[in-house]
Design a protein around this motif. Structure first.
Motif, PDB file in Angstrom:
ATOM      1  N   HIS A  79       6.965  18.806  49.093  1.00  0.00           N
ATOM      2  CA  HIS A  79       6.449  19.782  48.116  1.00  0.00           C
ATOM      3  C   HIS A  79       6.275  19.164  46.737  1.00  0.00           C
ATOM      4  O   HIS A  79       5.312  19.466  46.023  1.00  0.00           O
ATOM      5  CB  HIS A  79       7.414  20.973  48.025  1.00  0.00           C
ATOM      6  N   GLU A  80       7.204  18.267  46.385  1.00  0.00           N
ATOM      7  CA  GLU A  80       7.174  17.730  45.030  1.00  0.00           C
ATOM      8  C   GLU A  80       6.973  16.225  44.972  1.00  0.00           C
ATOM      9  O   GLU A  80       6.641  15.691  43.926  1.00  0.00           O
ATOM     10  CB  GLU A  80       8.491  18.078  44.309  1.00  0.00           C
ATOM     11  N   ARG A  81       7.208  15.534  46.087  1.00  0.00           N
ATOM     12  CA  ARG A  81       7.118  14.067  46.067  1.00  0.00           C
ATOM     13  C   ARG A  81       6.766  13.545  47.449  1.00  0.00           C
ATOM     14  O   ARG A  81       6.806  14.299  48.430  1.00  0.00           O
ATOM     15  CB  ARG A  81       8.437  13.453  45.592  1.00  0.00           C
ATOM     16  N   GLU A  82       6.466  12.266  47.496  1.00  0.00           N
ATOM     17  CA  GLU A  82       6.200  11.605  48.765  1.00  0.00           C
ATOM     18  C   GLU A  82       7.479  10.921  49.235  1.00  0.00           C
ATOM     19  O   GLU A  82       8.176  10.271  48.458  1.00  0.00           O
ATOM     20  CB  GLU A  82       5.078  10.572  48.600  1.00  0.00           C
ATOM     21  N   TRP A  83       7.801  11.099  50.521  1.00  0.00           N
ATOM     22  CA  TRP A  83       8.997  10.533  51.113  1.00  0.00           C
ATOM     23  C   TRP A  83       8.630   9.459  52.129  1.00  0.00           C
ATOM     24  O   TRP A  83       7.507   9.415  52.623  1.00  0.00           O
ATOM     25  CB  TRP A  83       9.819  11.596  51.854  1.00  0.00           C
ATOM     26  N   LEU A  84       9.646   8.682  52.439  1.00  0.00           N
ATOM     27  CA  LEU A  84       9.587   7.843  53.639  1.00  0.00           C
ATOM     28  C   LEU A  84      10.554   8.432  54.650  1.00  0.00           C
ATOM     29  O   LEU A  84      11.742   8.584  54.355  1.00  0.00           O
ATOM     30  CB  LEU A  84       9.986   6.394  53.335  1.00  0.00           C
ATOM     31  N   ASP A  85      10.048   8.775  55.815  1.00  0.00           N
ATOM     32  CA  ASP A  85      10.880   9.229  56.923  1.00  0.00           C
ATOM     33  C   ASP A  85      10.884   8.152  57.986  1.00  0.00           C
ATOM     34  O   ASP A  85       9.819   7.621  58.349  1.00  0.00           O
ATOM     35  CB  ASP A  85      10.345  10.524  57.536  1.00  0.00           C
ATOM     36  N   GLY A  86      12.078   7.818  58.485  1.00  0.00           N
ATOM     37  CA  GLY A  86      12.108   6.764  59.487  1.00  0.00           C
ATOM     38  C   GLY A  86      13.432   6.692  60.211  1.00  0.00           C
ATOM     39  O   GLY A  86      14.307   7.559  60.063  1.00  0.00           O
ATOM     40  N   ILE A  87      13.590   5.650  60.991  1.00  0.00           N
ATOM     41  CA  ILE A  87      14.794   5.435  61.778  1.00  0.00           C
ATOM     42  C   ILE A  87      15.077   3.934  61.837  1.00  0.00           C
ATOM     43  O   ILE A  87      14.138   3.118  61.898  1.00  0.00           O
ATOM     44  CB  ILE A  87      14.653   6.039  63.184  1.00  0.00           C
ATOM     45  N   ILE A  88      16.376   3.580  61.794  1.00  0.00           N
ATOM     46  CA  ILE A  88      16.804   2.182  61.784  1.00  0.00           C
ATOM     47  C   ILE A  88      17.682   1.940  63.005  1.00  0.00           C
ATOM     48  O   ILE A  88      18.653   2.675  63.225  1.00  0.00           O
ATOM     49  CB  ILE A  88      17.595   1.865  60.499  1.00  0.00           C
ATOM     50  N   PHE A  89      17.313   0.932  63.799  1.00  0.00           N
ATOM     51  CA  PHE A  89      18.064   0.572  65.000  1.00  0.00           C
ATOM     52  C   PHE A  89      18.719  -0.791  64.811  1.00  0.00           C
ATOM     53  O   PHE A  89      18.132  -1.693  64.202  1.00  0.00           O
ATOM     54  CB  PHE A  89      17.154   0.485  66.234  1.00  0.00           C
ATOM     55  N   ASP A  90      19.904  -0.962  65.373  1.00  0.00           N
ATOM     56  CA  ASP A  90      20.575  -2.260  65.399  1.00  0.00           C
ATOM     57  C   ASP A  90      20.038  -3.061  66.587  1.00  0.00           C
ATOM     58  O   ASP A  90      20.188  -2.655  67.741  1.00  0.00           O
ATOM     59  CB  ASP A  90      22.087  -2.056  65.542  1.00  0.00           C
ATOM     60  N   ILE A  91      19.388  -4.189  66.332  1.00  0.00           N
ATOM     61  CA  ILE A  91      18.827  -5.027  67.407  1.00  0.00           C
ATOM     62  C   ILE A  91      19.450  -6.423  67.378  1.00  0.00           C
ATOM     63  O   ILE A  91      18.860  -7.384  67.883  1.00  0.00           O
ATOM     64  CB  ILE A  91      17.293  -5.125  67.287  1.00  0.00           C
ATOM     65  N   THR A  92      20.657  -6.525  66.808  1.00  0.00           N
ATOM     66  CA  THR A  92      21.298  -7.832  66.662  1.00  0.00           C
ATOM     67  C   THR A  92      21.488  -8.519  68.008  1.00  0.00           C
ATOM     68  O   THR A  92      21.206  -9.714  68.155  1.00  0.00           O
ATOM     69  CB  THR A  92      22.645  -7.678  65.952  1.00  0.00           C
ATOM     70  N   ASP A  93      21.985  -7.777  69.002  1.00  0.00           N
ATOM     71  CA  ASP A  93      22.232  -8.392  70.312  1.00  0.00           C
ATOM     72  C   ASP A  93      20.943  -8.935  70.920  1.00  0.00           C
ATOM     73  O   ASP A  93      20.925 -10.037  71.488  1.00  0.00           O
ATOM     74  CB  ASP A  93      22.872  -7.376  71.260  1.00  0.00           C
ATOM     75  N   ARG A  94      19.865  -8.157  70.780  1.00  0.00           N
ATOM     76  CA  ARG A  94      18.586  -8.618  71.328  1.00  0.00           C
ATOM     77  C   ARG A  94      18.095  -9.863  70.624  1.00  0.00           C
ATOM     78  O   ARG A  94      17.656 -10.827  71.258  1.00  0.00           O
ATOM     79  CB  ARG A  94      17.533  -7.503  71.191  1.00  0.00           C
ATOM     80  N   ARG A  95      18.173  -9.886  69.289  1.00  0.00           N
ATOM     81  CA  ARG A  95      17.696 -11.042  68.547  1.00  0.00           C
ATOM     82  C   ARG A  95      18.540 -12.286  68.851  1.00  0.00           C
ATOM     83  O   ARG A  95      18.015 -13.383  68.963  1.00  0.00           O
ATOM     84  CB  ARG A  95      17.722 -10.760  67.037  1.00  0.00           C
ATOM     85  N   ARG A  96      19.857 -12.090  68.989  1.00  0.00           N
ATOM     86  CA  ARG A  96      20.705 -13.232  69.315  1.00  0.00           C
ATOM     87  C   ARG A  96      20.392 -13.772  70.699  1.00  0.00           C
ATOM     88  O   ARG A  96      20.401 -14.990  70.926  1.00  0.00           O
ATOM     89  CB  ARG A  96      22.170 -12.829  69.201  1.00  0.00           C
ATOM     90  N   ALA A  97      20.132 -12.850  71.648  1.00  0.00           N
ATOM     91  CA  ALA A  97      19.755 -13.297  72.990  1.00  0.00           C
ATOM     92  C   ALA A  97      18.438 -14.067  72.956  1.00  0.00           C
ATOM     93  O   ALA A  97      18.280 -15.095  73.630  1.00  0.00           O
ATOM     94  CB  ALA A  97      19.651 -12.101  73.928  1.00  0.00           C
TER      95      ALA A  97
END
Length: 358
Positions: A114-132
């Motif tokens: 209504h008054e401003r622009e937002w960022l809506d999102g989601i953050i996932f932990d992918i450490t195990d995948r990146r390490r693999a």
């Protein structure tokens, strides 16, 4: 009749999603700090900091946790997506309360409130995948190195076998034949000594000629294995001899200073000799320049010609064999040979105590 259920209020729906959806759902202001208006408790599992720390930047900003090497990229990719009116998806590292870094995957988009622009999102932990993935990349890199080492060893063994066969052939066709002729002539001379001394003297002179030829054949063969000039006087002198017997002008510039270890001198000598021979045989140059010296903790030989170019380390076994030989000393061969623009080959080998460049 059962009344249809009313749709949930947006606030209660968002609260339910924050509690039940894997990952840290958030709504933040579109500013440089990503000032959080809402963020799920999952962020504490990822970063070690409770969610309330980030609300309105009470204790810290979310962007302060982003790895310094990722910070500008994250900002840039989000702003590009917002300006293009499309969702964003990116992977980056965040610092945890324990001081280490974890990898996260973030997905989101800009929404107009209504008054401003937002960022809506989601953050996932992918450490195990990146390490693999990193372990898999390291394993593949290690396997590639092992394959190259095995291939190099096979090529060196093949080159050694070829060299032994060449030496055997050269001995058989050269020195051995001359020695056999000398032996037969000497025996004939011995038989002639009592009854025909002039004939015996002539046969001895002929035998002397065979022995001289066999000695020269042996000298030539030894020169191919390890030039005597290289042993006695060093790299510049040996390359000067290469220049003298090459059918095109070869200019040698010596900036080495003191002598090099024997194995390094030999490796650089044969690299230069092979490159000069290839240039004279295949490149049709008007001249060849050879420069030897030291830089950045290494000794090097550089061979330049103004011939037709188009050379490759993969063509033929000579240069490839030199790459393998230099690799055993930690050295490298770099070749630049654009068609029509001549060829430059640089062979370098690390040397303890070599003078570094400024």
């Amino acid at each position: 009749m059962t009344k249809p259920l009313a749709p949930p209020e947006p606030a209660s729906l968002l609260a339910s999603l924050i509690c039940n959806v894997p990952g840290a759902i958030y709504r933040c202001t579109l500013d440089s700090d990503w000032t959080m208006h809402l963020i799920g408790d999952e962020i504490e599992r990822i970063t070690g900091y409770p969610a309330e720390d980030f609300i309105e930047n009470r204790r810290r900003t979310y962007m302060s946790l982003v790895h310094p090497r990722d910070h500008r990229r994250v900002e840039r990719e989000v702003w590009v997506a917002v300006e293009a009116d499309r969702p964003y998806e990116l992977e980056y590292r965040v610092r945890t309360a324990a001081g280490d870094y974890r990898w996260v995957l973030e997905r989101g988009c800009a929404v107009q409130g209504h008054e401003r622009e937002w960022l809506d999102g989601i953050i996932f932990d992918i450490t195990d995948r990146r390490r693999a993935e990193e372990r898999a990349r390291r394993a593949e890199a290690d396997a590639a190195v092992a394959r190259e080492v095995a291939d190099s060893r096979r090529r060196m063994m093949q080159a050694a076998d070829d060299a032994r066969r060449r030496i055997e052939r050269d001995l058989h066709d050269g020195a051995q034949q001359s020695l056999v002729c000398a032996l037969m002539t000497l025996r004939a001379g011995v038989r002639s000594m009592a009854g025909d001394p002039p004939r015996a003297a002539e046969l001895l002179r002929v035998a002397d000629g065979h022995l001289e030829r066999s000695l020269q054949d042996l000298r030539d063969l030894a020169h191919g294995i390890h030039p005597s000039l290289l042993t006695a006087h060093g790299l510049a002198a040996a390359l000067g001899e290469v220049a003298a017997r090459t059918p095109v002008p070869v200019h040698v510039v010596d900036e080495l200073g003191q002598r090099l270890p024997t194995d390094i001198e030999a490796a650089l000598y044969f690299s230069a000799a092979e490159a000069v021979t290839n240039a004279a045989k295949h490149a049709n140059p008007s001249e060849v320049r050879v420069h030897i010296g030291r830089r950045n903790g290494a000794a090097f030989v550089q061979i330049l010609d103004d011939g037709i170019g188009g050379a490759s380390l993969e063509q033929g076994s000579g240069l490839r064999g030199l790459c393998d030989r230099l690799a055993t000393l930690g050295g490298t061969v770099v070749l630049a040979s654009p068609p029509g623009s001549g060829t430059t080959l640089v062979a370098e080998v690390p040397v303890a105590g070599a003078t570094p460049t400024a």
